[in-house]
Design a protein around this motif. Structure first.
Motif, PDB file in Angstrom:
ATOM      1  N   MET A 119      39.768  26.714  46.878  1.00 47.85           N
ATOM      2  CA  MET A 119      41.124  26.660  47.329  1.00 47.85           C
ATOM      3  C   MET A 119      42.145  27.570  46.544  1.00 47.85           C
ATOM      4  SD  MET A 119      41.524  24.511  49.712  1.00 47.85           S
ATOM      5  CE  MET A 119      43.157  23.939  49.731  1.00 47.85           C
ATOM      6  N   LYS A 120      41.925  27.967  45.365  1.00 46.55           N
ATOM      7  CA  LYS A 120      42.537  28.925  44.705  1.00 46.55           C
ATOM      8  C   LYS A 120      42.557  30.313  45.283  1.00 46.55           C
ATOM      9  CE  LYS A 120      43.389  31.003  39.961  1.00 46.55           C
ATOM     10  NZ  LYS A 120      43.172  30.831  38.717  1.00 46.55           N
ATOM     11  N   TYR A 121      41.390  30.600  45.719  1.00 43.70           N
ATOM     12  CA  TYR A 121      41.229  31.890  46.117  1.00 43.70           C
ATOM     13  C   TYR A 121      42.062  31.991  47.466  1.00 43.70           C
ATOM     14  CZ  TYR A 121      39.663  35.775  49.205  1.00 43.70           C
ATOM     15  OH  TYR A 121      39.498  36.497  50.095  1.00 43.70           O
TER      16      TYR A 121
ATOM     17  N   LEU B  15      40.240  50.939  47.727  1.00 46.32           N
ATOM     18  CA  LEU B  15      39.808  50.243  46.552  1.00 46.32           C
ATOM     19  C   LEU B  15      38.706  49.583  46.634  1.00 46.32           C
ATOM     20  CD1 LEU B  15      43.212  49.258  44.690  1.00 46.32           C
ATOM     21  CD2 LEU B  15      42.053  51.632  44.367  1.00 46.32           C
ATOM     22  N   GLU B  16      37.625  49.774  45.623  1.00 45.95           N
ATOM     23  CA  GLU B  16      36.430  48.998  45.766  1.00 45.95           C
ATOM     24  C   GLU B  16      36.496  47.566  45.888  1.00 45.95           C
ATOM     25  OE1 GLU B  16      33.253  49.044  42.603  1.00 45.95           O
ATOM     26  OE2 GLU B  16      32.828  50.886  43.761  1.00 45.95           O
TER      27      GLU B  16
ATOM     28  N   LEU C  92      46.197  46.323  56.064  1.00 47.70           N
ATOM     29  CA  LEU C  92      46.538  45.720  54.836  1.00 47.70           C
ATOM     30  C   LEU C  92      45.134  45.806  54.127  1.00 47.70           C
ATOM     31  CD1 LEU C  92      47.887  43.635  52.767  1.00 47.70           C
ATOM     32  CD2 LEU C  92      46.961  41.753  54.139  1.00 47.70           C
ATOM     33  N   PHE C  93      45.419  46.171  52.792  1.00 43.37           N
ATOM     34  CA  PHE C  93      44.316  46.269  51.788  1.00 43.37           C
ATOM     35  C   PHE C  93      44.628  45.209  50.712  1.00 43.37           C
ATOM     36  CE2 PHE C  93      45.160  50.534  53.534  1.00 43.37           C
ATOM     37  CZ  PHE C  93      44.000  50.885  53.972  1.00 43.37           C
ATOM     38  N   GLU C  94      43.483  44.219  50.716  1.00 45.68           N
ATOM     39  CA  GLU C  94      43.686  43.154  49.639  1.00 45.68           C
ATOM     40  C   GLU C  94      42.569  43.016  48.733  1.00 45.68           C
ATOM     41  OE1 GLU C  94      44.189  38.201  50.307  1.00 45.68           O
ATOM     42  OE2 GLU C  94      43.713  39.616  52.224  1.00 45.68           O
ATOM     43  N   SER C  95      42.922  42.931  47.408  1.00 41.40           N
ATOM     44  CA  SER C  95      41.861  42.660  46.572  1.00 41.40           C
ATOM     45  C   SER C  95      40.871  41.405  46.637  1.00 41.40           C
ATOM     46  CB  SER C  95      42.585  42.401  45.177  1.00 41.40           C
ATOM     47  OG  SER C  95      43.403  41.462  44.899  1.00 41.40           O
ATOM     48  N   PRO C  96      39.981  41.174  45.982  1.00 37.16           N
ATOM     49  CA  PRO C  96      39.156  39.975  46.350  1.00 37.16           C
ATOM     50  C   PRO C  96      39.939  38.673  45.994  1.00 37.16           C
ATOM     51  CG  PRO C  96      37.755  41.667  45.369  1.00 37.16           C
ATOM     52  CD  PRO C  96      39.209  42.234  45.384  1.00 37.16           C
ATOM     53  N   ASP C  97      40.593  38.596  45.114  1.00 41.88           N
ATOM     54  CA  ASP C  97      41.514  37.410  44.646  1.00 41.88           C
ATOM     55  C   ASP C  97      42.743  37.140  45.344  1.00 41.88           C
ATOM     56  OD1 ASP C  97      42.768  39.030  43.278  1.00 41.88           O
ATOM     57  OD2 ASP C  97      42.384  38.649  41.079  1.00 41.88           O
ATOM     58  N   GLY C  98      43.121  38.072  45.789  1.00 46.67           N
ATOM     59  CA  GLY C  98      44.356  38.218  46.822  1.00 46.67           C
ATOM     60  C   GLY C  98      45.697  38.234  45.878  1.00 46.67           C
ATOM     61  N   ASN C  99      45.458  38.949  44.503  1.00 42.23           N
ATOM     62  CA  ASN C  99      46.431  38.974  43.722  1.00 42.23           C
ATOM     63  C   ASN C  99      47.017  40.555  43.947  1.00 42.23           C
ATOM     64  OD1 ASN C  99      47.079  36.360  42.548  1.00 42.23           O
ATOM     65  ND2 ASN C  99      45.197  36.772  41.727  1.00 42.23           N
ATOM     66  N   LEU C 100      46.575  41.361  44.380  1.00 45.55           N
ATOM     67  CA  LEU C 100      46.863  42.774  44.630  1.00 45.55           C
ATOM     68  C   LEU C 100      46.740  43.141  45.869  1.00 45.55           C
ATOM     69  CD1 LEU C 100      48.010  45.199  42.867  1.00 45.55           C
ATOM     70  CD2 LEU C 100      45.494  45.933  42.697  1.00 45.55           C
ATOM     71  N   ALA C 101      47.713  43.978  46.542  1.00 49.97           N
ATOM     72  CA  ALA C 101      47.450  44.263  47.909  1.00 49.97           C
ATOM     73  C   ALA C 101      48.138  45.657  48.195  1.00 49.97           C
ATOM     74  CB  ALA C 101      48.092  43.342  48.898  1.00 49.97           C
ATOM     75  N   TYR C 102      48.078  46.354  48.985  1.00 52.01           N
ATOM     76  CA  TYR C 102      48.701  47.472  49.536  1.00 52.01           C
ATOM     77  C   TYR C 102      48.811  47.851  50.989  1.00 52.01           C
ATOM     78  CZ  TYR C 102      44.440  50.430  49.192  1.00 52.01           C
ATOM     79  OH  TYR C 102      43.159  50.861  49.162  1.00 52.01           O
ATOM     80  N   THR C 103      49.582  48.621  51.409  1.00 48.56           N
ATOM     81  CA  THR C 103      49.833  49.000  52.734  1.00 48.56           C
ATOM     82  C   THR C 103      50.227  50.297  52.667  1.00 48.56           C
ATOM     83  OG1 THR C 103      50.218  48.283  55.159  1.00 48.56           O
ATOM     84  CG2 THR C 103      51.978  48.071  53.455  1.00 48.56           C
ATOM     85  N   VAL C 104      50.283  50.979  53.984  1.00 49.46           N
ATOM     86  CA  VAL C 104      51.048  52.233  54.528  1.00 49.46           C
ATOM     87  C   VAL C 104      51.663  51.999  55.603  1.00 49.46           C
ATOM     88  CG1 VAL C 104      50.856  54.848  54.887  1.00 49.46           C
ATOM     89  CG2 VAL C 104      48.883  53.736  53.158  1.00 49.46           C
TER      90      VAL C 104
ATOM     91  N   GLN D 174      48.422  40.364  38.334  1.00 49.48           N
ATOM     92  CA  GLN D 174      47.906  41.630  38.146  1.00 49.48           C
ATOM     93  C   GLN D 174      48.897  42.643  38.099  1.00 49.48           C
ATOM     94  OE1 GLN D 174      44.433  42.551  39.213  1.00 49.48           O
ATOM     95  NE2 GLN D 174      44.329  40.474  38.291  1.00 49.48           N
ATOM     96  N   THR D 175      49.895  42.443  37.739  1.00 47.02           N
ATOM     97  CA  THR D 175      50.928  43.507  37.507  1.00 47.02           C
ATOM     98  C   THR D 175      50.479  44.677  36.527  1.00 47.02           C
ATOM     99  OG1 THR D 175      52.717  41.522  37.516  1.00 47.02           O
ATOM    100  CG2 THR D 175      53.414  43.746  36.487  1.00 47.02           C
ATOM    101  N   ASP D 176      49.533  44.290  35.609  1.00 51.27           N
ATOM    102  CA  ASP D 176      49.267  45.356  35.019  1.00 51.27           C
ATOM    103  C   ASP D 176      48.107  46.261  35.482  1.00 51.27           C
ATOM    104  OD1 ASP D 176      46.997  43.747  35.184  1.00 51.27           O
ATOM    105  OD2 ASP D 176      46.431  43.536  32.969  1.00 51.27           O
TER     106      ASP D 176
END
Length: 219
Positions: free
Chosen positions: A1-3, A92-93, A105-117, A201-203
């Motif tokens: 559920m957290k993910y 990103l890997e 949309l590019f999304e990290s496995p845990d969903g805390n970091l994402a980017y788009t163009v 994931q701010t860091d």
């Protein structure tokens, strides 16, 4: 559920930004559309004044910044190629690649970091100033929830970076978010690389930006 929760959060962060700009083109040589109100004679009594646009953050009074010294994140072997043949950008890997409203949309496995163009067409050809690049980015994202741009700065490899903060409300819970926008001009467009992160994931924002910087290329 957290993910699943954080995945929805990251998706909503970027989706909301994409919905703001969907289907609009910006004239980079004119005032923001939000304040371009044509006079009427006589003006209707019910007409309300347009919202004031966000002020353009001033450029930091420092030379162009070299961010290549930041720690880099691993990249996937193949880069993403825009279906409309406008740009390429690294993946990103481990990041998921999905389509949102016709954008990627590019999304990290845990969903805390994402980017788009996001691609903004140039109405008039010619080199635009750093302040115009900044205004283009703010025009695109200023209606985001709590969107607050910070002073922008030029980078040595070309373009400018605007740090920003914002918030996102899901149900009864409001989450602070932050990110970076890389604005870079090509011959026909302005490319906007938007990176967003939750507090956990701010860091990773600087590392993500440094990693993706040289992979963002016009086609």
């Amino acid at each position: 559920m957290k993910y699943k929760y954080w995945s929805r959060l990251a998706l909503a962060v970027v989706t909301s930004a994409l919905l703001i700009i969907g289907g609009r083109e910006w004239n980079l040589t004119s005032q923001p559309i939000s304040v371009m109100v044509q006079a009427q004679t006589p003006p209707p009594e019910t007409t309300e004044p347009a919202d004031e646009p966000l002020p353009l953050p001033e450029e930091v009074a420092v030379p162009a910044v070299d961010i290549s010294s930041e720690s880099l994140l691993p990249l996937a072997e193949d880069a993403y190629q825009d279906a409309a043949n406008r740009f390429a950008v690294g993946i990103l890997e481990g990041f998921r690649v999905t389509s949102v409203g016709g954008s990627v949309l590019f999304e990290s496995p845990d969903g805390n970091l994402a980017y788009t163009v996001v691609v903004q067409p140039l109405i008039e050809r010619g080199l635009i100033s750093e302040s115009e690049l900044g205004r283009t980015a703010i025009n695109a994202f200023e209606n985001g929830e709590g969107f607050t741009p910070q002073p922008y700065f030029p980078i040595a490899s070309g373009g400018i970076v605007i740090p920003w903060t914002g918030s996102l409300t899901l149900g009864n819970r409001s989450q602070p978010i932050s990110g970076k926008i890389l604005a870079r001009q090509t011959s026909d467009n302005v490319l906007l690389l938007l990176i967003s992160a939750t507090e956990t994931q701010t860091d990773q924002l600087d590392s993500a930006l440094a990693t993706l910087l040289d992979t963002l290329e016009p086609k």
